[in-house]
Design an enzyme around this catalytic site. Structure first.
Site, short mmCIF file in Angstrom:
data_model
loop_
_atom_site.label_atom_id
_atom_site.label_comp_id
_atom_site.label_asym_id
_atom_site.label_seq_id
_atom_site.Cartn_x
_atom_site.Cartn_y
_atom_site.Cartn_z
N SER A 9 51.97 91.37 51.14
CA SER A 9 53.20 92.08 51.45
C SER A 9 54.28 91.83 50.80
O SER A 9 54.80 90.59 52.25
CB SER A 9 52.74 92.80 53.07
OG SER A 9 54.16 93.80 53.45
N HIS A 34 52.60 94.92 47.69
CA HIS A 34 52.17 95.85 48.88
C HIS A 34 53.72 95.67 49.21
O HIS A 34 54.38 95.12 49.21
CB HIS A 34 50.81 95.98 50.06
CG HIS A 34 51.40 96.18 51.25
ND1 HIS A 34 50.23 97.90 51.29
CD2 HIS A 34 52.32 95.99 51.79
CE1 HIS A 34 50.83 98.50 51.91
NE2 HIS A 34 51.68 97.71 52.87
N ASP A 36 55.85 97.56 51.48
CA ASP A 36 56.23 98.64 52.50
C ASP A 36 57.94 98.54 52.50
O ASP A 36 58.96 98.17 52.43
CB ASP A 36 56.98 97.60 53.74
CG ASP A 36 55.41 96.74 53.69
OD1 ASP A 36 54.76 97.47 54.00
OD2 ASP A 36 54.95 95.41 54.26
N MET A 38 60.75 101.04 54.50
CA MET A 38 61.32 101.93 56.18
C MET A 38 62.26 102.30 56.00
O MET A 38 63.09 101.99 55.32
CB MET A 38 61.77 100.06 56.78
CG MET A 38 60.10 99.88 56.51
SD MET A 38 59.32 97.99 58.31
CE MET A 38 58.40 97.48 57.84
N HIS A 67 53.87 101.61 50.47
CA HIS A 67 53.27 101.87 52.22
C HIS A 67 55.36 102.93 52.52
O HIS A 67 55.74 102.03 52.66
CB HIS A 67 52.81 100.81 52.82
CG HIS A 67 52.63 100.54 54.42
ND1 HIS A 67 52.11 99.81 55.73
CD2 HIS A 67 52.59 102.24 54.98
CE1 HIS A 67 52.16 101.20 56.82
NE2 HIS A 67 52.21 101.40 56.41
N MET A 69 56.96 104.47 55.20
CA MET A 69 56.92 104.12 56.79
C MET A 69 57.98 104.71 57.33
O MET A 69 59.66 103.92 57.25
CB MET A 69 57.00 102.92 57.57
CG MET A 69 56.08 101.25 57.53
SD MET A 69 55.91 100.45 58.26
CE MET A 69 56.23 99.73 56.05
N MET A 138 45.81 100.71 60.34
CA MET A 138 47.92 99.59 60.75
C MET A 138 46.83 98.39 61.75
O MET A 138 46.28 99.67 63.19
CB MET A 138 48.55 100.79 61.21
CG MET A 138 49.36 101.14 60.45
SD MET A 138 49.78 99.92 59.45
CE MET A 138 51.35 98.93 59.91
N GLY A 143 56.19 98.51 61.49
CA GLY A 143 58.07 98.21 61.47
C GLY A 143 58.29 96.53 61.01
O GLY A 143 59.80 96.30 60.46
N GLY A 145 56.95 92.35 59.82
CA GLY A 145 55.79 91.35 59.99
C GLY A 145 55.61 90.67 61.01
O GLY A 145 56.42 90.67 62.30
N GLY A 146 54.60 89.71 60.82
CA GLY A 146 54.06 88.40 61.97
C GLY A 146 53.34 89.66 62.82
O GLY A 146 54.32 87.97 63.76
N ASP A 174 46.11 96.47 57.45
CA ASP A 174 47.77 96.43 57.32
C ASP A 174 48.25 95.44 59.21
O ASP A 174 48.43 96.49 59.76
CB ASP A 174 48.03 97.20 56.84
CG ASP A 174 49.73 96.99 56.01
OD1 ASP A 174 49.99 95.22 56.50
OD2 ASP A 174 50.65 97.63 56.47
N GLY A 175 48.27 94.45 58.35
CA GLY A 175 49.47 93.89 59.50
C GLY A 175 48.37 92.96 60.84
O GLY A 175 47.01 92.74 60.83
N GLY A 176 48.40 91.54 60.52
CA GLY A 176 48.41 90.64 61.41
C GLY A 176 46.73 90.20 61.12
O GLY A 176 46.03 89.19 61.32
N GLY A 196 51.13 89.86 55.32
CA GLY A 196 52.49 89.18 54.46
C GLY A 196 52.50 87.88 54.79
O GLY A 196 52.32 86.82 53.83
N SER A 197 52.79 87.49 56.02
CA SER A 197 52.88 85.97 56.31
C SER A 197 51.95 85.29 56.66
O SER A 197 52.22 84.25 56.22
CB SER A 197 53.56 86.13 58.61
OG SER A 197 52.79 87.50 58.83
#
Ligand code: DX5
Ligand code: ZN
Length: 227
Positions: A9, A34, A36, A38, A67, A69, A138, A143, A145-146, A174-176, A196-197
């Site tokens: 991401s 990816h 994002d 928003m 993606h 949002m 999700m 909203g 990253g991280g 997606d996420g964490g 991402g992170s």
């Protein structure tokens, strides 16, 4: 078995040099990019629009996984398709007619995805399985990253896997995502991992090893031929 896809991401990349960042992660072994999107309305953050997707498109040949949002999403689908998206995913709550939004993405010649927020049940996509190429689970609230991985996503992946059966639909998470959480969701049936992170940490010299760490952790849970 569906080949594993690792999708960095770029939300966690250096926004002052996004073109270089896309080149760097693509060269480091990313399967997809990816992106994002928003709107400060559906989610409490504002990122990028079709103009940036168009500007980044020449920097890599690998698929752009967009993606959205944003709400409403329908007025912007053509813009992202024309800008160079290969897949476009919309949240179940992004409009009153998920079925119509997915039809519109398919009509634009793009892969269509439906996105489940942490509070959105798997059953919400049961009646659109013939219209999706991927379902994105999700594992954080969208909203930012991280954020920390929400563990109930693992059960949702397993439930979704059972519902999808033998259909040709990817399960994206997606996420964490880290090597540790990647192994959990891969064991439950995920085949497409956004991070991402965990990928952009340490700068460009670390991207390849960060991707390898996630890929190896996930592949180890999918069987020897998965990666
Ligand atoms: C969150 C985004 C994610 C996010 C993932 O709304 O959809 O793609 O960038 O970032 P990490 O991997 O840092 O959780
Ligand atoms: Zn995302």
């Amino acid at each position: 078995m569906t080949p594993l896809v690792i999708a960095p991401s770029i939300l966690s990349a250096d926004f002052a040099k996004l073109g270089e960042e896309v080149v760097a992660v693509a060269n480091a072994g990313a399967d997809w990019i990816h992106i994002d999107v928003m709107d400060g309305h559906f989610v409490p953050n504002i990122t990028i629009g079709p103009a940036m997707v168009r500007a980044l498109r020449p920097f890599a040949k690998i698929p752009f996984d967009v993606h959205l949002m944003i709400a409403p999403c329908d007025p912007y689908l053509a813009g992202f398709a024309e800008a160079g998206a290969d897949s476009i995913s919309v949240h179940v709550e992004a409009g009153p007619h998920l079925h119509r939004s997915l039809q519109a993405i398919r009509a634009l010649g793009k892969k269509a995805g439906a996105v489940l927020n942490p509070a959105t049940p798997v059953s919400s996509v049961q009646n659109v399985l013939d219209l999706v190429d991927l379902v994105l689970v999700m594992s954080v609230n969208p909203g930012f990253g991280g954020q920390a991985f929400i563990a109930t996503a693992v059960e949702k992946v397993a439930e979704l896997k059972a519902m999808i059966g033998c259909r040709d639909i990817r399960i994206e998470v997606d996420g964490g995502i880290t090597p540790e959480t990647a192994s959990l969701v891969a064991a439950a049936g995920a085949d497409t991992l956004v991070a991402g992170s965990a990928i952009f940490k340490g700068g460009p010299t670390q991207y390849a090893s960060n991707i390898v760490a996630i890929r190896a952790a996930a592949a180890g849970q999918r069987g020897r031929d998965a990666a």
